[in-house]
Every structure is written in C-alpha cells, then in structure tokens.
Enzyme design. Structure first.
Site, PDB file in Angstrom:
ATOM      1  N   HIS A  43       0.834  -1.200   0.000  1.00 38.35           N
ATOM      2  CA  HIS A  43       0.000   0.000   0.000  1.00 38.35           C
ATOM      3  C   HIS A  43       0.868   1.249   0.000  1.00 38.35           C
ATOM      4  O   HIS A  43       1.634   1.486   0.937  1.00 38.35           O
ATOM      5  CB  HIS A  43      -0.905   0.016   1.237  1.00 38.35           C
ATOM      6  CG  HIS A  43      -1.998   1.038   1.180  1.00 38.35           C
ATOM      7  ND1 HIS A  43      -3.241   0.766   0.660  1.00 38.35           N
ATOM      8  CD2 HIS A  43      -2.040   2.332   1.562  1.00 38.35           C
ATOM      9  CE1 HIS A  43      -4.003   1.848   0.743  1.00 38.35           C
ATOM     10  NE2 HIS A  43      -3.290   2.821   1.282  1.00 38.35           N
ATOM     11  N   ASP A  45       0.390   5.542  -1.057  1.00 36.65           N
ATOM     12  CA  ASP A  45      -0.625   6.546  -1.381  1.00 36.65           C
ATOM     13  C   ASP A  45      -0.111   7.677  -2.265  1.00 36.65           C
ATOM     14  O   ASP A  45      -0.676   8.774  -2.236  1.00 36.65           O
ATOM     15  CB  ASP A  45      -1.203   7.125  -0.083  1.00 36.65           C
ATOM     16  CG  ASP A  45      -2.336   6.294   0.467  1.00 36.65           C
ATOM     17  OD1 ASP A  45      -3.323   6.088  -0.263  1.00 36.65           O
ATOM     18  OD2 ASP A  45      -2.249   5.849   1.628  1.00 36.65           O
ATOM     19  N   GLU A 154      -9.038   1.610  -2.394  1.00 36.70           N
ATOM     20  CA  GLU A 154      -9.115   1.610  -0.930  1.00 36.70           C
ATOM     21  C   GLU A 154     -10.499   2.070  -0.493  1.00 36.70           C
ATOM     22  O   GLU A 154     -10.727   3.227  -0.203  1.00 36.70           O
ATOM     23  CB  GLU A 154      -8.032   2.505  -0.326  1.00 36.70           C
ATOM     24  CG  GLU A 154      -7.938   2.358   1.183  1.00 36.70           C
ATOM     25  CD  GLU A 154      -6.819   3.176   1.794  1.00 36.70           C
ATOM     26  OE1 GLU A 154      -6.454   2.907   2.949  1.00 36.70           O
ATOM     27  OE2 GLU A 154      -6.306   4.097   1.126  1.00 36.70           O
ATOM     28  N   HIS A 181     -13.289   1.923   3.835  1.00 33.14           N
ATOM     29  CA  HIS A 181     -12.248   2.776   4.405  1.00 33.14           C
ATOM     30  C   HIS A 181     -12.726   3.161   5.796  1.00 33.14           C
ATOM     31  O   HIS A 181     -13.083   2.285   6.581  1.00 33.14           O
ATOM     32  CB  HIS A 181     -11.949   3.983   3.509  1.00 33.14           C
ATOM     33  CG  HIS A 181     -10.726   4.736   3.927  1.00 33.14           C
ATOM     34  ND1 HIS A 181     -10.781   5.976   4.514  1.00 33.14           N
ATOM     35  CD2 HIS A 181      -9.414   4.404   3.888  1.00 33.14           C
ATOM     36  CE1 HIS A 181      -9.556   6.384   4.815  1.00 33.14           C
ATOM     37  NE2 HIS A 181      -8.702   5.453   4.445  1.00 33.14           N
ATOM     38  N   HIS A 222      -9.031  -1.982   7.334  1.00 32.03           N
ATOM     39  CA  HIS A 222     -10.076  -0.971   7.554  1.00 32.03           C
ATOM     40  C   HIS A 222     -11.443  -1.554   7.899  1.00 32.03           C
ATOM     41  O   HIS A 222     -12.321  -0.790   8.303  1.00 32.03           O
ATOM     42  CB  HIS A 222     -10.230  -0.033   6.345  1.00 32.03           C
ATOM     43  CG  HIS A 222      -9.194   1.029   6.255  1.00 32.03           C
ATOM     44  ND1 HIS A 222      -9.144   2.112   7.109  1.00 32.03           N
ATOM     45  CD2 HIS A 222      -8.148   1.182   5.410  1.00 32.03           C
ATOM     46  CE1 HIS A 222      -8.124   2.882   6.786  1.00 32.03           C
ATOM     47  NE2 HIS A 222      -7.491   2.341   5.764  1.00 32.03           N
ATOM     48  N   HIS A 243      -2.458  -3.183   4.621  1.00 34.44           N
ATOM     49  CA  HIS A 243      -1.641  -2.343   5.510  1.00 34.44           C
ATOM     50  C   HIS A 243      -2.263  -2.344   6.908  1.00 34.44           C
ATOM     51  O   HIS A 243      -2.984  -1.442   7.277  1.00 34.44           O
ATOM     52  CB  HIS A 243      -1.476  -0.925   4.958  1.00 34.44           C
ATOM     53  CG  HIS A 243      -2.740  -0.163   4.679  1.00 34.44           C
ATOM     54  ND1 HIS A 243      -3.759  -0.653   3.905  1.00 34.44           N
ATOM     55  CD2 HIS A 243      -3.135   1.080   5.062  1.00 34.44           C
ATOM     56  CE1 HIS A 243      -4.725   0.235   3.833  1.00 34.44           C
ATOM     57  NE2 HIS A 243      -4.376   1.303   4.536  1.00 34.44           N
ATOM     58  N   ASP A 351       2.171   1.926   3.820  1.00 31.19           N
ATOM     59  CA  ASP A 351       1.272   3.078   3.921  1.00 31.19           C
ATOM     60  C   ASP A 351       2.016   4.398   3.755  1.00 31.19           C
ATOM     61  O   ASP A 351       1.573   5.437   4.245  1.00 31.19           O
ATOM     62  CB  ASP A 351       0.495   3.073   5.239  1.00 31.19           C
ATOM     63  CG  ASP A 351      -0.792   3.889   5.165  1.00 31.19           C
ATOM     64  OD1 ASP A 351      -1.213   4.251   4.048  1.00 31.19           O
ATOM     65  OD2 ASP A 351      -1.380   4.174   6.222  1.00 31.19           O
TER      66      ASP A 351
END
Length: 425
Positions: A43, A45, A154, A181, A222, A243, A351
């Site tokens: 993961h 971003d 995500e 999420h 999540h 993650h 992450d």
C-alpha cells in the site's frame, strides 16, 4: 529535512549494499534476501498526493526525486524512483484512494481519475515502472529490473454499491479492493465507524464472491472484526490485509485480532504489516488518546476561549512528549503474526505517503532494508525474509488467479438496477 533524508538513505544503502566484508551476518542475510526477492509493498498513497498537491496535473512533475515537494506547510513526499530503488522495492500496490466522504457517484468518478493519473505516471517512466495486471506481469517486470506497479482501490465506496462498476474497475486495472475505508457502507462495516450490519450484509458477501470470481483480491484492512470473519466465511481465494498490524501488539481497531490471524492459514491469506507509528506502537497510541482527552477537557473548561485552550495544550505538549516509534516495534508485529498464523502469511504494507511519517529509521520508503536487517537479527532465515518481502504475496496473487480461472464458466453475480444494497439476509 532534505539533507536528513539523503543522509538516512545513504546510511541504509551503506548498511545493505556496502562491501560484503563490512557487513554483519544479519546484513548479509537481509541483502541476499532482498536481492533474490525484492519488496512487494502492499500500500502506497502516491496517487492521492498527486491529487491533493498537483490536482492530478503531472506533465511537469518529476517522480525521480520528490524531496523538493516540501512546501506550503507540507512535508516532502515519502516516495520517488530514487528512494524506491534504495528501499529495494520491486513491486508496489499503488492505492487509488479517494475520500469516503464523497457521495458514491462522485467517488466512482474520482476513483477513475485516480486510476488514470496512476497509469499516466507509470507510463511516463517506462525504464523504471511497469503496469502489472497479473502475477506473471509482476515476475516479468522484476526480472527486467522495473518496479511492477499494481492498482488497488481503498474502500468499497469506489464502486458505488454496484457489481457492474466493480467489474469495470477490474477491467481498468484494479486488482484489489479494500472493502471499506473509515466509514461504514450500506453493505459493510468499517473498523472505525459505527456498525450497521454486524459485518457484511447479503450484498457485501456477494461483493466478496464476485471479487473472487473475477480474480480481484479482497483486502480486509479498515473493516470491522465481524466483517473480517464474514469475508473469510465466504471467500474461496486468499484475502489480504494491505496495511495492518497485529491487535495483540497495538490495540488499534485497524489492526488484526488474534481470532482472525488464526484463520489465515486455512484461507491462505496474509497480513501486510503497516509502518504507521500510531498503529504499531501502543504507547504512542495511548499518548494520542491522552492528548485528545486533555484537549476535550480544556475546551470544556474554557468554552469560547480558543487562545487559552491552545496555550494550555501547548504547555501539556511540552510536558508530555510523545513516545518514539521504532523498527523494533514494527518487527514485534511480524513476530506475533508468525507465531499465530505462520511465516507464510506475512507481507509488508508500509502506507507511505498516506501517513505523516514511518517509525525512526523507516521514515520513508528507503527504510525497508533496515527492517529486514532487524528481522535477520531476530533469527529469520533468508528463506523467511524472501517470503515476507514478496514470495508470499506472489503466492496469494497466483492462488486468486487460479481460483478465478477455475470458475471461468460461472455467471456474474447480478442485482437489479436500483435494488437496495442494505437489505438484511
């Protein structure tokens, strides 16, 4: 900050890639493992950074070196081609995340835009990045010396409660979806929002079934604990946590509880361990809770006096320095997952660019080799480290592809247009 990051990267490179005669046994083991099986990170971003910093206008953006992106009160990005190479990253799941606060039709459009900008970024660097849609693509990219680049959504808000949209996202290249999420959906409960379904409702379970059918990985980071169990009850292919950490080590609800870890061997899935300090260091999580409580106390004592609240909170901060998060803290999560689920069910999901910083020594993507040295010092063999780095993820993706191929004659799951997705069982 730029000077510090270059110094940290140089120190990591020296420890891992320096003269063999100068390396310890643990450093040699880690270096050999990462040479044989580079990190496949679960993961990153960067795509949302492109949206928030640049409005997805990347024609003049230099992804080779992003240390100069510290501006307008924001710190530098954690990732670029130079640092990914230093971090021994050979494959990367890029998160095409958009805010769960968006109305679902807007979230669908925004997700398409994030897929577009990520593909455009990959295409701009053909010598370094290669779009990967299959495990074979990942293997081929690694062998060619490129960073295999995969797309992960995500949050189920990205499909607008539509299996048709899910299938089209797959056709555009998305190869995993995190079911939620931070917000509970009409069909799935989030770990950090009030539950509505005690896990997944009937439609949510069909989302898992359809993802398995088409070969899209089910990501349970999540989601609520009940939703984790519901997904495992339904899943016919391995799941991932892209993650997350271990809840026994850090009690944050984003982490994976013991009972779910114990089920992973039967399912074949894996936890890709996160580097976010507040998820891996329990003392830091408690400090954050204490600070939030103090802020609420001050606001109750001094309503309408924000300057007083700010001054008193600054005094509290000076007297209550936050604990530091370390590589050892992260390794403790890996130890626990190994003890409960086994070495075949561990991966890495940093992450980066979705958090303020990683732990000390892993502030950005250059820090992965230091983690593997720490694991080697704890007695992990080269074979163990290769599994954690990328071989476990490769096995999971191949298993998901094999299951999809085995049910190739199965018809798609269907819901009538306009049918409620939040119906009960």
């Amino acid at each position: 900050m730029r000077q510090f990051l270059f110094a940290a990267a140089a120190a990591t490179a020296l420890a891992i890639a320096g003269p063999v005669s100068a390396q310890s046994g643990a450093e040699k083991t880690a270096a050999a493992a990462l040479e044989a099986a580079p990190v496949w990170d679960g993961h990153n971003d960067v795509p949302i950074q492109l949206r928030s910093r640049l409005g997805n206008r990347i024609n003049d953006f230099d992804f080779r070196d992003t240390l100069d992106t510290a501006r307008d009160g924001r710190s530098a990005m954690h990732s670029d081609l130079l640092r990914l190479r230093q971090g021994k990253v050979g494959a990367q799941w890029w998160s095409v995340y958009v805010s769960a606060s968006l109305p679902e039709p807007e979230a669908v459009q925004a997700t398409v835009e994030q897929i577009d900008v990520t593909k455009r970024l990959i295409a701009r660097y053909p010598d370094d990045l290669q779009l990967a849609l299959t495990a074979d693509d990942v293997e081929q990219a690694m062998e060619a010396g490129r960073i295999a680049s995969l797309l992960g959504m995500e949050g189920g808000h990205s499909i607008g409660s539509s299996l048709a949209v899910l299938r089209q996202m797959y056709d555009m290249g998305a190869r995993y979806m995190t079911l939620t999420h931070g917000k509970t959906l009409s069909w799935a409960d989030s770990a950090t929002d009030a539950p509505r379904h005690d896990g997944l409702n009937a439609f949510g379970k069909d989302v898992v079934r359809e993802m398995n059918r088409i070969g899209m990985l089910v990501d349970l980071s999540h989601v609520s604990e009940a939703a984790m169990h519901d997904a495992l009850d339904v899943a016919k292919a391995p799941v991932i946590f892209s993650h997350s950490g271990a809840r026994a080590i850090n009690g944050h609800l984003r982490n994976v509880p013991y009972g779910v870890l114990a089920r992973l061997p039967e399912n074949g899935g894996l936890v890709m361990v996160v580097a976010l300090p507040w998820f891996i260091t329990e003392d830091l999580r408690n400090h954050a809770a204490d600070r939030a409580a103090e802020k609420a106390r001050l606001e109750a004592l001094f309503p309408g006096l924000p300057d007083t609240v700010e001054a008193q909170l600054a005094k509290w901060d000076a007297e209550n320095r936050p604990p530091v998060s370390t590589i050892s803290d992260l390794a403790n999560h890996i130890d626990h997952i190994r003890d409960v689920a086994g070495i075949d069910h561990i991966g890495i999901g940093g992450d980066y660019d979705g958090m303020p910083t990683g732990p000390i020594g892993m502030e950005d993507v250059t820090g992965y080799p230091a983690l593997f040295v720490e694991l080697a010092r704890r007695g992990y063999s080269q074979e163990d480290l290769e599994k954690i780095a990328s071989r476990n993820m490769m096995r999971v993706m191949r298993d998901a592809e094999h299951y999809a191929a085995s049910v190739g004659d199965m018809v798609p799951f269907e819901y009538a247009a306009g049918e409620p997705r939040d119906a009960g069982e």
